[in-house]
Design a protein around this motif. Structure first.
Motif, PDB file in Angstrom:
ATOM      1  N   GLU A  69      75.423  25.846  29.689  1.00 26.58           N
ATOM      2  CA  GLU A  69      76.181  25.065  28.738  1.00 26.58           C
ATOM      3  C   GLU A  69      75.808  23.855  28.001  1.00 26.58           C
ATOM      4  O   GLU A  69      76.070  23.757  27.035  1.00 26.58           O
ATOM      5  N   ALA A  70      75.013  23.297  29.026  1.00 25.53           N
ATOM      6  CA  ALA A  70      74.238  21.933  28.284  1.00 25.53           C
ATOM      7  C   ALA A  70      73.532  22.438  27.200  1.00 25.53           C
ATOM      8  O   ALA A  70      73.135  21.595  25.990  1.00 25.53           O
ATOM      9  N   LEU A  71      72.573  23.512  27.515  1.00 24.88           N
ATOM     10  CA  LEU A  71      71.683  24.025  26.308  1.00 24.88           C
ATOM     11  C   LEU A  71      72.585  24.409  25.076  1.00 24.88           C
ATOM     12  O   LEU A  71      71.886  24.175  24.079  1.00 24.88           O
ATOM     13  N   ALA A  72      73.587  25.032  25.483  1.00 27.07           N
ATOM     14  CA  ALA A  72      74.262  25.752  24.339  1.00 27.07           C
ATOM     15  C   ALA A  72      75.112  24.500  23.398  1.00 27.07           C
ATOM     16  O   ALA A  72      75.210  24.760  22.206  1.00 27.07           O
ATOM     17  N   ARG A  73      75.342  23.223  24.082  1.00 31.62           N
ATOM     18  CA  ARG A  73      75.735  22.450  23.326  1.00 31.62           C
ATOM     19  C   ARG A  73      74.837  21.683  22.181  1.00 31.62           C
ATOM     20  O   ARG A  73      75.213  20.823  21.538  1.00 31.62           O
ATOM     21  N   GLU A  74      73.480  21.720  22.667  1.00 33.67           N
ATOM     22  CA  GLU A  74      72.258  21.107  21.812  1.00 33.67           C
ATOM     23  C   GLU A  74      72.454  21.861  20.380  1.00 33.67           C
ATOM     24  O   GLU A  74      72.901  22.726  19.994  1.00 33.67           O
ATOM     25  N   LYS A  75      72.095  20.814  19.506  1.00 30.59           N
ATOM     26  CA  LYS A  75      71.896  21.298  17.986  1.00 30.59           C
ATOM     27  C   LYS A  75      70.551  22.058  17.991  1.00 30.59           C
ATOM     28  O   LYS A  75      69.527  21.360  17.844  1.00 30.59           O
ATOM     29  N   TRP A  76      70.388  23.392  17.761  1.00 31.89           N
ATOM     30  CA  TRP A  76      69.134  24.077  17.803  1.00 31.89           C
ATOM     31  C   TRP A  76      68.874  24.156  16.152  1.00 31.89           C
ATOM     32  O   TRP A  76      69.769  24.232  15.424  1.00 31.89           O
ATOM     33  N   ARG A  77      67.603  24.025  16.003  1.00 36.48           N
ATOM     34  CA  ARG A  77      67.079  24.322  14.719  1.00 36.48           C
ATOM     35  C   ARG A  77      66.666  25.711  14.441  1.00 36.48           C
ATOM     36  O   ARG A  77      66.138  25.856  13.172  1.00 36.48           O
ATOM     37  N   VAL A  78      66.681  26.536  15.286  1.00 33.63           N
ATOM     38  CA  VAL A  78      66.032  27.787  15.067  1.00 33.63           C
ATOM     39  C   VAL A  78      67.170  28.580  14.451  1.00 33.63           C
ATOM     40  O   VAL A  78      68.481  28.555  14.698  1.00 33.63           O
ATOM     41  N   GLY A  79      66.815  29.119  13.374  1.00 36.96           N
ATOM     42  CA  GLY A  79      67.742  29.944  12.428  1.00 36.96           C
ATOM     43  C   GLY A  79      68.061  31.093  12.965  1.00 36.96           C
ATOM     44  O   GLY A  79      69.019  31.614  12.436  1.00 36.96           O
ATOM     45  N   GLU A  80      67.278  32.006  13.611  1.00 40.80           N
ATOM     46  CA  GLU A  80      67.321  33.200  14.059  1.00 40.80           C
ATOM     47  C   GLU A  80      67.008  33.418  15.493  1.00 40.80           C
ATOM     48  O   GLU A  80      65.775  33.040  15.923  1.00 40.80           O
ATOM     49  N   PHE A  81      67.873  33.745  16.484  1.00 37.88           N
ATOM     50  CA  PHE A  81      67.290  33.924  17.895  1.00 37.88           C
ATOM     51  C   PHE A  81      68.030  35.102  18.512  1.00 37.88           C
ATOM     52  O   PHE A  81      69.154  35.531  18.178  1.00 37.88           O
ATOM     53  N   SER A  82      67.479  35.507  19.482  1.00 32.69           N
ATOM     54  CA  SER A  82      68.300  36.556  20.446  1.00 32.69           C
ATOM     55  C   SER A  82      68.526  35.853  21.984  1.00 32.69           C
ATOM     56  O   SER A  82      67.420  35.496  22.330  1.00 32.69           O
ATOM     57  N   ILE A  83      69.390  36.352  22.439  1.00 34.43           N
ATOM     58  CA  ILE A  83      69.596  35.976  23.834  1.00 34.43           C
ATOM     59  C   ILE A  83      69.866  37.176  24.651  1.00 34.43           C
ATOM     60  O   ILE A  83      70.949  38.021  24.267  1.00 34.43           O
ATOM     61  N   TYR A  84      69.078  37.317  25.761  1.00 37.34           N
ATOM     62  CA  TYR A  84      69.196  38.431  26.512  1.00 37.34           C
ATOM     63  C   TYR A  84      70.398  38.172  27.787  1.00 37.34           C
ATOM     64  O   TYR A  84      70.111  37.129  28.770  1.00 37.34           O
ATOM     65  N   ASP A  85      71.267  38.893  28.023  1.00 41.04           N
ATOM     66  CA  ASP A  85      72.256  38.795  28.873  1.00 41.04           C
ATOM     67  C   ASP A  85      71.821  39.699  30.054  1.00 41.04           C
ATOM     68  O   ASP A  85      72.083  40.826  29.711  1.00 41.04           O
ATOM     69  N   GLU A  86      71.220  39.159  31.215  1.00 39.89           N
ATOM     70  CA  GLU A  86      70.968  40.238  32.216  1.00 39.89           C
ATOM     71  C   GLU A  86      72.137  40.102  33.328  1.00 39.89           C
ATOM     72  O   GLU A  86      71.758  40.769  34.367  1.00 39.89           O
ATOM     73  N   GLY A  87      73.033  39.502  33.033  1.00 38.35           N
ATOM     74  CA  GLY A  87      74.190  39.637  34.123  1.00 38.35           C
ATOM     75  C   GLY A  87      74.093  39.332  35.295  1.00 38.35           C
ATOM     76  O   GLY A  87      74.524  39.463  36.434  1.00 38.35           O
TER      77      GLY A  87
END
Length: 231
Positions: free
Chosen positions: A176-194
């Motif tokens: 959650e802390a990571l997601a709240r940051e202002k990311w400057r990457v324009g395109e990214f993929s996140i893998y949900d491994e459950g």
């Protein structure tokens, strides 16, 4: 629906959709034309690596091994000794014996633009080095569970390279802390491994990034297929 993440597509379909020339023996090296630009050496014996010196135009190498993971740092170090090409794409996916030692040797030698490291045993050291490399455009570190939240944050906030990555090995509070940051990457993929259920706050933060103009892919493995969909 997309079957591969953005960076996987770049690695697999560059050079007009052609695939690397399979070279799995010293005889195949001898028979292959010296001017080929793509190589697959997934099953090449280490003793034959010295013969790769005949190739001087290789820009793309496939060393992925999702089943046996037989490529080691020793293979990478040996490759660097003999292959003097301007390699830009390297696929090392699935080789869990590959560590920082081999990856750093590659990063120090070749003008890499795309690096596929998912399922390897790299640490923050390799991610920092890739992020600092001026030629680098995209790195896939999905499933690399030795990558810390702090290292991911540095890379995402700097915006230097695009990322495909996992966060399921992080604690919910770190996610959650990571997601709240202002990311400057324009395109990214996140893998949900459950491994750790995503919180509602995390999901909303990622949706907000998509709404703000970032292209976000959520990737899940269904059987043997990797399914990536825009969030």
């Amino acid at each position: 629906m997309k079957l591969y993440s953005f960076f996987t597509v770049l690695l697999l379909t560059s050079s007009c959709g052609r695939y690397p020339e399979p070279v799995n023996s010293a005889q195949q090296i001898k028979d292959a034309p010296a001017d080929i630009t793509m190589l697959s050496i997934r099953h090449l014996d280490l003793a034959a690596y010295k013969d790769l010196a005949k190739f001087h135009h290789v820009t793309r190498i496939d060393m992925s091994n999702p089943v046996s993971g037989s490529i080691t740092d020793g293979h990478l170090v040996e490759l660097v000794k003999h292959l003097t090409s301007e390699v830009k794409d390297i696929n090392l996916a699935g080789n869990n014996s590959v560590t920082d030692q081999g990856v750093l040797a590659f990063l120090q030698t070749y003008p890499l633009a795309y690096l596929k490291l998912d399922g390897t045993s790299i640490t923050n050291k390799s991610l920092h080095a890739a992020n600092a490399k001026l030629t680098m455009k995209g790195v896939n570190i999905a499933g690399c569970e030795k990558i810390s939240a702090a290292a991911l944050r540095e890379c995402l906030v700097s915006g230097t390279v695009g990322l495909s990555f996992s966060i399921s090995h992080l604690a919910p509070a770190e996610q959650e802390a990571l997601a709240r940051e202002k990311w400057r990457v324009g395109e990214f993929s996140i893998y949900d491994e459950g491994k750790v259920p995503w919180s509602a706050e995390l999901t909303q933060a990622l949706k907000n990034k998509a709404a703000q103009g970032s292209t976000v892919y959520l990737c899940k493995r269904v059987g043997k297929k990797l399914i990536c969909e825009p969030l």
